[in-house]
Scaffold this motif. Structure first.
Motif, mmCIF file in Angstrom:
data_model
loop_
_atom_site.group_PDB
_atom_site.id
_atom_site.type_symbol
_atom_site.label_atom_id
_atom_site.label_comp_id
_atom_site.label_asym_id
_atom_site.label_seq_id
_atom_site.Cartn_x
_atom_site.Cartn_y
_atom_site.Cartn_z
ATOM 1 N N LYS A 57 1.904 -15.473 -19.222
ATOM 2 C CA LYS A 57 2.922 -14.603 -19.829
ATOM 3 C C LYS A 57 2.258 -13.620 -20.789
ATOM 4 C CE LYS A 57 7.053 -17.145 -20.117
ATOM 5 N NZ LYS A 57 7.803 -18.150 -20.842
ATOM 6 N N GLN A 58 1.392 -14.196 -21.628
ATOM 7 C CA GLN A 58 0.786 -13.402 -22.695
ATOM 8 C C GLN A 58 -0.139 -12.301 -22.171
ATOM 9 O OE1 GLN A 58 -1.307 -15.866 -25.505
ATOM 10 N NE2 GLN A 58 -2.228 -14.120 -26.569
ATOM 11 N N TYR A 59 -0.978 -12.639 -21.224
ATOM 12 C CA TYR A 59 -1.998 -11.666 -20.802
ATOM 13 C C TYR A 59 -1.620 -10.902 -19.539
ATOM 14 C CZ TYR A 59 -4.841 -14.105 -24.223
ATOM 15 O OH TYR A 59 -5.309 -14.650 -25.388
ATOM 16 N N ALA A 60 -0.927 -11.591 -18.606
ATOM 17 C CA ALA A 60 -0.644 -10.925 -17.335
ATOM 18 C C ALA A 60 0.821 -10.500 -17.217
ATOM 19 C CB ALA A 60 -1.005 -11.867 -16.187
ATOM 20 N N GLY A 61 1.618 -10.906 -18.176
ATOM 21 C CA GLY A 61 3.046 -10.540 -18.128
ATOM 22 C C GLY A 61 3.765 -11.213 -16.965
ATOM 23 N N ILE A 62 3.274 -12.356 -16.544
ATOM 24 C CA ILE A 62 3.903 -13.056 -15.411
ATOM 25 C C ILE A 62 4.528 -14.356 -15.908
ATOM 26 C CG2 ILE A 62 3.451 -14.272 -13.229
ATOM 27 C CD1 ILE A 62 1.238 -12.220 -12.694
ATOM 28 N N ASP A 63 5.820 -14.515 -15.594
ATOM 29 C CA ASP A 63 6.512 -15.746 -15.956
ATOM 30 C C ASP A 63 6.504 -16.657 -14.721
ATOM 31 O OD1 ASP A 63 8.204 -17.783 -16.636
ATOM 32 O OD2 ASP A 63 9.766 -16.503 -17.495
ATOM 33 N N VAL A 64 5.565 -17.590 -14.688
ATOM 34 C CA VAL A 64 5.425 -18.420 -13.480
ATOM 35 C C VAL A 64 6.634 -19.339 -13.282
ATOM 36 C CG1 VAL A 64 2.905 -18.372 -13.259
ATOM 37 C CG2 VAL A 64 3.970 -20.078 -14.729
ATOM 38 N N GLN A 65 7.291 -19.704 -14.367
ATOM 39 C CA GLN A 65 8.474 -20.564 -14.232
ATOM 40 C C GLN A 65 9.646 -19.802 -13.608
ATOM 41 O OE1 GLN A 65 8.327 -21.844 -18.422
ATOM 42 N NE2 GLN A 65 8.616 -23.924 -17.651
ATOM 43 N N ALA A 66 9.750 -18.513 -13.944
ATOM 44 C CA ALA A 66 10.815 -17.705 -13.348
ATOM 45 C C ALA A 66 10.487 -17.419 -11.881
ATOM 46 C CB ALA A 66 10.956 -16.404 -14.125
ATOM 47 N N MET A 67 9.192 -17.273 -11.608
ATOM 48 C CA MET A 67 8.754 -16.977 -10.237
ATOM 49 C C MET A 67 8.958 -18.200 -9.329
ATOM 50 S SD MET A 67 5.247 -14.941 -9.573
ATOM 51 C CE MET A 67 4.088 -16.253 -9.851
ATOM 52 N N TYR A 68 8.691 -19.369 -9.891
ATOM 53 C CA TYR A 68 8.870 -20.628 -9.149
ATOM 54 C C TYR A 68 9.762 -21.560 -9.970
ATOM 55 C CZ TYR A 68 5.388 -19.254 -5.729
ATOM 56 O OH TYR A 68 4.716 -18.596 -4.725
ATOM 57 N N PRO A 69 11.088 -21.273 -10.005
ATOM 58 C CA PRO A 69 11.971 -22.070 -10.878
ATOM 59 C C PRO A 69 12.154 -23.496 -10.356
ATOM 60 C CG PRO A 69 13.231 -20.484 -9.579
ATOM 61 C CD PRO A 69 11.799 -20.229 -9.269
ATOM 62 N N ALA A 70 12.190 -24.421 -11.268
ATOM 63 C CA ALA A 70 12.403 -25.817 -10.879
ATOM 64 C C ALA A 70 13.778 -25.969 -10.262
ATOM 65 C CB ALA A 70 12.274 -26.712 -12.107
ATOM 66 N N GLY A 71 13.851 -26.614 -9.115
ATOM 67 C CA GLY A 71 15.114 -26.889 -8.461
ATOM 68 C C GLY A 71 15.682 -25.732 -7.677
ATOM 69 N N ALA A 72 14.977 -24.641 -7.574
ATOM 70 C CA ALA A 72 15.499 -23.474 -6.858
ATOM 71 C C ALA A 72 14.387 -22.822 -6.031
ATOM 72 C CB ALA A 72 16.051 -22.476 -7.862
#
Lengths: 309, 446
Positions: free
Chosen positions: B164-179
């Motif tokens: 999030k901090q360096y690449a601006g990528i939210d991996v949890q939003a990209m691969y949400p748990a249960g979805a």
């Protein structure tokens, strides 16, 4: 030693019994029987596997048909194989030279220590040699760790940049040779120390009376008296170093870019990991002619000097 | 009363015929297997995982009245590989043995057909992925049964905070748990940019370029992502293709942002890189995360296992299955098959997955949604996407679809990572391709 029948106190009744008895009384027979357990052990653990390796080396990849020298001719056409030949020679020859030099120097130091404290030093200096190499190499692996090298950590305050001990071909070769030298030097040291102790003191006294310098004493007294030991130790170490496996396997696994593979590790990679057992056997057998030639030269020299004496 | 004298010859002939019939007897499900059975199973690195398999096998043995012995054989120091080679040479050994990735095809001639086991299992548990089929089935013959124990996907395990901090990528939003994943933007280009950003932030991606499996697997998935094959399914060498050039060019750009010593990395290096807090991403099953849970809990709280970035030819992730196989010289093939069917049931697989903390992956399509992956913490949902529950990525193996004997050599000799390092260190592209072509030519011998 005369190999004659020892006089028998009990006469045999029949001819065959008597000749068996005579046979058993022969020193050579007794010697053979005493050596038999060792001969059997060597047959089972050395001769049979060696023979089996030769057999395997003559089979095709699927081990279904005889290909004669096919695996060897195939190897001659592979660049990686010649890289392994080069590296094995570089590894073994460089390591043996350095082990011999360090062993020679350290043996002199230890020889000159008063006998009271010498045993302690001898014991300590033998430590690298008596630790199982796989274990000590593991410790070296941590010292050379690509990311967390303790040696680099110590060098950093001295302004020395991070050294890729196992990450660059040159440094990786240096590292495996260094560890081999560290492990093997004590063996040379102890052999040379034994040889030094057997040089008669009178020869040095005579040399001193003749006004020989320190260097002349080494060159004209010590070295000629140690020649056979130096040759045999070098030969023995050359064989063991050529056949090394554990140091390279643990430290670099042959990398980077195959730049530290030697016969043993490459044979394992090709034969066991890669599933081409006949080719792996051929790689490992390739060191036999190289070592046989080296052994023939060194042993011939020793025999020649032996007969001169 | 008529009596029939049994002569020695008749007795020998009779017992020989009986033994042959017993060894070659088709597997009949439900029949008591009986007799003795020796197992050589991979020694799991997760504490307690062996106990789960032992309990399951004991349960089956009691039901089937079989006397079972289990040897857990470590893969450390290639012990399992050496055991397999020794048993193959000696034509004697365990009735059921764990075979790592390439070994079923290597010992194809010495393994019992598992068609009668696999076909019903596939009907019952869903299909297996193409990689399992490529590795475990040769010329229409199933050589072994895909094992839950030890099978793994080596996808990205990322630091939530650093990405999030360096690449601006939210991996949890990209691969949400249960979805399902929302990862269309997660491409090789995005991956490269993230690698650069994290490296500049002092937390480089920890991708090895050595000759061990982790490095090779990542290279394999990236090559697949470009559609780059070194050898095609027919066995033709296809090194000098545009796709291979593109893959090497990509690796060259990626290497600029990886740790300098990556060519010397082994399979432990990337784990250490992540657990120490240095790295923002590695390619690994959740073993590094499990170690972090124990040794660096703060790091573990920030780890998220997810899918591979997509390349121009698709989204591929490395999959390394273990197999359970039975030698043709096994004395109790019927019992062996009965046990393998039992271990491949959903209830058994679920217990094995739970005991391994989610590390083990069954290969069947219906077994990707066990609750372990949804419930493992920290953080909640960290392993949800690990078993590829939405078939979001193609599970692959480096060097496929080359004929097995060539592919295995490409894999074990790490030709792909060696090509990448050679080219990235300044060797001309054509020279690297020539070198690889010549090496592979040597692997094609029979």
């Amino acid at each position: 030693m005369a190999d004659i029948a020892a006089p028998s106190s009990i006469a045999g009744t029949g001819d065959s019994r008597s000749s068996l008895h005579k046979l058993m009384q022969r020193k050579s027979t007794v010697a053979f029987l005493m050596a038999l357990p060792l001969i059997l052990l060597i047959t089972i653990l050395v001769a049979y596997p060696a023979g089996y390796a030769v057999y395997l080396a003559t089979l095709n990849k699927g081990m279904t048909r005889f290909v004669g020298f096919g695996n060897f001719t195939f190897l001659f056409g592979r660049d990686t194989f010649w890289l392994v030949v080069y590296q094995s020679c570089l590894f073994a020859i460089t390591a043996v030279i350095f082990k011999a030099l360090i062993g020679f120097v350290v043996a002199h130091f230890v020889h000159n220590i008063p006998s009271k404290g010498q045993r302690k030093w001898r014991g300590m200096l033998l430590v690298p040699w008596v630790i199982p190499p796989a274990m000590s190499t593991l410790a070296w692996l941590w010292l050379f760790d690509p990311s967390y090298s303790a040696i680099n950590y110590l060098l950093q305050p001295l302004g020395i940049d991070r050294i890729p001990w196992t990450g660059e071909a040159g440094w990786a070769r240096f590292s495996v040779i260094l560890v081999n030298v560290w492990i093997g030097s004590p063996f040379f040291m102890i052999m040379y120390l034994a040889a030094l102790k057997s040089v008669p003191e009178q020869l040095y006294e005579a040399a001193a009376i003749d006004g020989a310098t320190w260097w002349q004493r080494i060159w004209y007294v010590t070295l000629p008296m140690m020649r056979n030991i130096i040759a045999i130790t070098a030969l023995f170490s050359l064989i063991v170093t050529f056949a090394n496996f554990d140091i390279v396997r643990v430290l670099t696994a042959g990398g980077p870019l195959n730049s530290t593979h030697i016969f043993g590790t490459w044979a394992f990679r090709v034969g066991i990991e890669g599933g081409d057992i006949p080719l792996g056997a051929s790689v490992s057998l390739f060191m036999v002619p190289i070592l046989a030639v080296a052994a023939a030269f060194i042993l011939r020299d020793i025999t020649k000097r032996g007969s001169e004496v | 009363m008529a009596s029939r004298k049994v002569t020695r010859r008749r007795f020998v002939a009779g017992t020989a015929a009986l033994s042959t019939a017993m060894v070659a007897a088709p597997f009949v499900r439900g029949a008591y297997a009986a007799g003795k059975l020796s197992l050589g199973l991979w020694d799991h690195w997760v504490p307690g995982a062996n106990k789960a398999s032992e309990a399951l096998i004991k349960e089956w043995a009691e039901k089937e009245k079989v006397d079972v012995t289990i040897d857990y054989i470590t893969s450390q120091g290639n012990k399992l590989l050496l055991t397999t080679a020794a048993e193959s040479q000696a034509k004697s050994g365990h009735d059921v043995l764990s075979f790592s990735t390439w070994l079923p095809s290597r010992y194809a001639d010495q393994l019992v057909s598992m068609n009668d086991v696999m076909e019903p299992l596939i009907k019952q548990n869903g299909a297996v992925n193409a990689t399992v089929e490529y590795l475990g089935k040769v010329d229409g013959k199933w050589l072994a049964v895909p094992a839950t124990i030890g099978s793994q996907i080596k996808g990205p395990c990322s630091r939530i905070d650093l990405m999030k901090q360096y690449a601006g990528i939210d991996v949890q939003a990209m691969y949400p748990a249960g979805a399902p994943p929302k990862a269309d933007a997660w491409t090789f280009d995005a991956f490269l940019k993230a690698a650069e950003a994290c490296q500049k932030g002092g937390h480089a991606f920890g991708i090895g370029l050595g000759t061990t499996s982790d490095s090779v697997d990542t290279a394999g998935a990236i090559f697949h992502g470009f559609g780059a094959q070194l050898v095609n399914a027919k066995g033709d060498i296809t090194v000098k293709s545009d796709n291979v050039r593109k893959a090497l060019d990509y690796y060259k750009r990626l290497m600029a942002f990886l740790p300098e010593d990556a060519p010397a990395w082994d399979d432990a290096s990337n784990n250490k890189w992540l657990v120490s807090g240095k790295g923002a991403l590695i390619m690994n099953p959740p073993s590094a995360w499990a170690v972090a849970k124990r040794d660096a809990p703060k790091v573990a709280e920030q780890l998220w296992t997810h899918g591979f970035p997509a390349g121009p030819a698709g989204r591929y992730a490395p999959f390394l299955p273990f197999f359970w196989g039975t030698w043709t010289f096994s004395k109790n093939q019927s019992a062996a098959k009965s046990l393998l069917v039992f271990l491949s049931q959903a209830s058994s697989a679920e217990k094995l997955v739970a005991a391994s903390g989610g590390y083990d992956l069954p290969s069947f399509a219906n077994f990707t949604t066990f609750k372990t992956w949804a419930e493992e913490v920290p953080p909640k949902g960290t392993l949800f996407h690990y078993p590829n529950p939405y078939n979001h990525q193609v599970l692959s193996i480096a060097a496929a679809p080359a004929p097995h004997k060539i592919a295995e050599q490409i894999y074990t000799q790490a030709i792909m990572t060696q090509m990448a390092v050679r080219h990235a260190k300044g060797e001309a592209m054509d020279k690297t391709l020539d070198w690889a072509g010549k090496e592979i030519e040597g692997f094609s011998r029979n």
